[in-house]
Design a protein around this motif. Structure first.
Motif, PDB file in Angstrom:
ATOM      1  N   VAL A 419      41.213 -18.080  -5.789  1.00  0.00           N
ATOM      2  CA  VAL A 419      42.318 -19.015  -5.607  1.00  0.00           C
ATOM      3  C   VAL A 419      43.623 -18.255  -5.809  1.00  0.00           C
ATOM      4  O   VAL A 419      43.768 -17.501  -6.779  1.00  0.00           O
ATOM      5  N   TRP A 420      44.577 -18.459  -4.893  1.00  0.00           N
ATOM      6  CA  TRP A 420      45.872 -17.785  -4.995  1.00  0.00           C
ATOM      7  C   TRP A 420      46.963 -18.813  -4.723  1.00  0.00           C
ATOM      8  O   TRP A 420      47.000 -19.429  -3.667  1.00  0.00           O
ATOM      9  N   GLU A 421      47.818 -19.039  -5.749  1.00  0.00           N
ATOM     10  CA  GLU A 421      48.918 -19.998  -5.663  1.00  0.00           C
ATOM     11  C   GLU A 421      48.413 -21.401  -5.295  1.00  0.00           C
ATOM     12  O   GLU A 421      48.991 -22.093  -4.453  1.00  0.00           O
ATOM     13  N   GLY A 422      47.319 -21.778  -5.908  1.00  0.00           N
ATOM     14  CA  GLY A 422      46.792 -23.132  -5.703  1.00  0.00           C
ATOM     15  C   GLY A 422      46.020 -23.337  -4.416  1.00  0.00           C
ATOM     16  O   GLY A 422      45.621 -24.462  -4.106  1.00  0.00           O
ATOM     17  N   HIS A 423      45.787 -22.279  -3.637  1.00  0.00           N
ATOM     18  CA  HIS A 423      45.070 -22.411  -2.379  1.00  0.00           C
ATOM     19  C   HIS A 423      43.818 -21.544  -2.412  1.00  0.00           C
ATOM     20  O   HIS A 423      43.806 -20.462  -3.018  1.00  0.00           O
ATOM     21  N   ASN A 424      42.795 -22.007  -1.704  1.00  0.00           N
ATOM     22  CA  ASN A 424      41.546 -21.263  -1.634  1.00  0.00           C
ATOM     23  C   ASN A 424      41.703 -20.139  -0.620  1.00  0.00           C
ATOM     24  O   ASN A 424      42.113 -20.361   0.527  1.00  0.00           O
ATOM     25  N   ILE A 425      41.364 -18.925  -1.053  1.00  0.00           N
ATOM     26  CA  ILE A 425      41.517 -17.766  -0.181  1.00  0.00           C
ATOM     27  C   ILE A 425      40.635 -17.906   1.056  1.00  0.00           C
ATOM     28  O   ILE A 425      41.016 -17.521   2.161  1.00  0.00           O
ATOM     29  N   ALA A 426      39.424 -18.488   0.884  1.00  0.00           N
ATOM     30  CA  ALA A 426      38.483 -18.582   2.006  1.00  0.00           C
ATOM     31  C   ALA A 426      39.026 -19.433   3.134  1.00  0.00           C
ATOM     32  O   ALA A 426      38.598 -19.295   4.284  1.00  0.00           O
TER      33      ALA A 426
END
Length: 599
Positions: A419-426
């Motif tokens: 997770v990066w900045e509240g978003h899923n990387i996938a």
């Protein structure tokens, strides 16, 4: 069918058992009346239970009605139940008559003799029903031993001469255990076994052997089979003995089939030629072959199948053919009914069109290579993690990333956040991410060269920087002071009375005319604009009413409903209290001298 009066039993507490000398005559009468009523109620309950639990011939299935007529004689059965019903009414009349006489009994002796006469007559009526009750008890026991046969379910019904192999066939295809003996009439009643075919439950009925003679000459055992053939909607399986070891010739067996053929005219028929292990159909004489052809080839719905219950040859074929024939027959009957049109209007059978695309099987090349002649399987010994752990011992470290299949093997051990900045990387994986990253880096370099990211602080003088720092410290100090003031606002605050406040404001407590102002108000008056008037809610006795007329009608009805409660001294609708009917302080003890108006 044992009936007991229970009226003389002292331990049950059903009726009182002791009469004292000083009892009034009304109490003695009620004592003996209660004994008569209790005896009559007991007998009535028992006889009603007997009449209700026995089946009524007019209300049951015709198969069971005829079966009961054969086994128990319908007239005798109805007569016995009628006598029990008559006994119930006679006992009720006796109790009614003697209770009427007991109401006028003038002494304890007279009441006792009337009670004794009533109970004696009731017992005499019951003794006369001894034979009927014994007969009904035998019927009840025999009914309990009858097999449970469903007249409407899928059924295979076997019939034939005695000792032709009907019971052996039932034992082979079901879980039943019917007695099989080498002599005739081993089966003397109907036996039921259950089997499964096409995920459906089927009942297979084994009937007693039938002899070829007129209907009026048949005995009770044979009539059970005739009743089943006449009333049950089933597939009829006629079992014949080709070897004639049952004691009856093949001609006699064919004659029996022709005689009772009208009983199963609208039913599918299967003819099972049994004991082919002893004699096969090809070994029969020409006369017997012609006899079989003449008997069974005439009917189009008769299927002839040879079988042997000893070696089980053809047994499953007979079962499957019979079940399929019955299923087809039941569907034909349903299609011929009146309800089919309503059901067919609601049904739609979709027939998908076959596709013309040819889809050959796809076999991978590696599999084809392995199937090729001369293929030698390589000896690849893969080193397992367990072997590596045993080899390295304490130095072994489990590495789960070493087998990651990536374009660049060096990227296996990169730390990628999930997770990066509240978003899923996938969710943001892009195949063109590398090219887009290069474009972004070029754009950032151009912006830096243009001076977009240069801050204002870099162009400020030392004096401006010093002023900003001091302003920041001042704002911080003010916020701290404001926070402390809020904390101490309600701490250590002594309450001040109204008297002190009035003294500070110079207001007198008296209500003199000097305090009246020009507008006629006093300091005690409240300003009208600050007055809050609450909306007056209607009372519960008025809520929900349309107008005054309906309110008046409701009040009248309320008064009327109170009349009955007031008469009985009730506190309200929920008052269920029953006061003492004979208060002890008013009705106990001897009456002495003095006033008696309160007694």
């Amino acid at each position: 069918a044992v009936v007991s009066t229970q009226s003389g039993h002292y331990g049950r507490g059903k009726t009182p058992t002791i009469i004292h000398k000083h009892y009034q005559i009304s109490r003695i009468r009620s004592f003996y009346m209660r004994k008569v009523k209790f005896t009559e109620a007991n007998l009535n309950e028992k006889l009603t239970g007997i009449l209700g639990e026995f089946p009524k011939i007019e209300e049951i299935h015709p198969f069971y009605a005829d079966l009961m007529n054969i086994l128990y004689d319908k007239d005798h059965y109805k007569l016995a139940l009628g006598q029990v019903n008559m006994a119930k009414h006679l006992i009720g009349n006796v109790a009614k008559d003697y209770i009427r006489l007991l109401k006028f009994g003038d002494s304890m002796y007279r009441c006792k003799q009337l009670k004794r006469a009533a109970l004696g007559r009731m017992c005499t009526i019951m003794k006369r029903q001894n034979s009927s009750l014994l007969y009904l008890e035998q019927v009840r026991q025999h009914l309990g031993r009858l097999p449970s046969i469903d007249p409407n379910t899928r059924t295979l019904l076997l019939f034939g001469f005695p000792n032709v192999g009907k019971s052996s066939f039932v034992n082979n295809i079901t879980r039943a255990n019917v007695e099989v003996q080498p002599y005739a009439f081993t089966t003397k009643s109907l036996y039921v076994g259950h089997t499964d075919y096409k995920y459906l439950r089927w009942q297979v009925i084994d009937t007693p052997g039938i002899l070829d003679k007129p209907l009026e000459d048949r005995n009770t055992i044979e009539m059970q089979a005739i009743t089943a053939l006449a009333h049950l909607r089933a597939c009829v399986v006629c079992v014949m003995d080709l070897s004639e070891e049952c004691g009856y010739s093949l001609k006699q067996q064919c004659d029996l089939f022709n005689n009772i053929k009208p009983l199963f005219s609208n039913k599918p028929i299967i003819v099972a030629l049994n004991k082919i292990d002893r004699k096969r159909p090809e070994d029969l004489s020409q006369e017997n072959k012609d006899l079989l052809d003449e008997t069974f080839k005439v009917s189009s719905n008769v299927v002839v199948i040879p079988m042997s219950t000893l070696t089980q040859d053809g047994v499953s074929e007979v079962q499957n053919t019979a079940c399929d024939a019955l299923l087809a027959h039941r569907i034909e009957q349903k299609m011929a009914g009146n309800k089919v049109e309503n059901i067919m209007n609601r049904l739609h059978v979709a027939l998908p069109k076959p596709s013309q695309v040819i889809r050959p099987p796809n076999i991978p090349e590696a599999v084809l290579a392995r199937r090729a002649p001369g293929y030698v399987k390589p000896d690849i010994i893969r080193k397992l993690e367990r072997d590596m752990e045993l080899e390295l011992g304490d130095d072994y470290i489990l590495d789960l990333k070493k087998r990651y299949d990536l374009p660049n093997p060096e990227d296996r051990y990169d730390d990628i956040p999930e997770v990066w900045e509240g978003h899923n990387i996938a969710d943001f994986v892009d195949p063109d991410i590398v090219s887009k990253l290069e474009e972004l880096e070029k754009e950032e370099a151009m912006l830096e060269e243009a001076g977009v990211y240069e801050s204002e602080e870099e162009n400020m003088t030392e004096e401006q920087v010093d002023i900003r720092q001091k302003a920041k410290l001042i704002r911080k100090e003010k916020s701290v002071i404001r926070h402390k003031h809020r904390l101490n606002k309600h701490r250590n605050r002594t309450p001040v009375s109204d008297r002190v406040i009035r003294k500070k404001q110079g207001i007198k407590r008296t209500r003199s005319l000097s305090r009246v102002t020009d507008d006629g108000s006093t300091p005690m008056d409240v300003d009208a604009k600050f007055q809050t008037k609450k909306a007056k809610k209607p009372g519960r006795d008025v809520s929900g009413m349309r107008d005054e007329t309906q309110i008046k009608v409701a009040k009248v009805l309320k008064k009327r409903s109170q009349i009955k409660m007031n008469q009985f001294g009730k506190a309200g609708e929920a008052d269920r209290h029953i006061a003492a009917k004979l208060p002890k302080h008013l009705f106990s003890g001897k009456r002495g001298a003095g006033k008696t108006q309160r007694r």
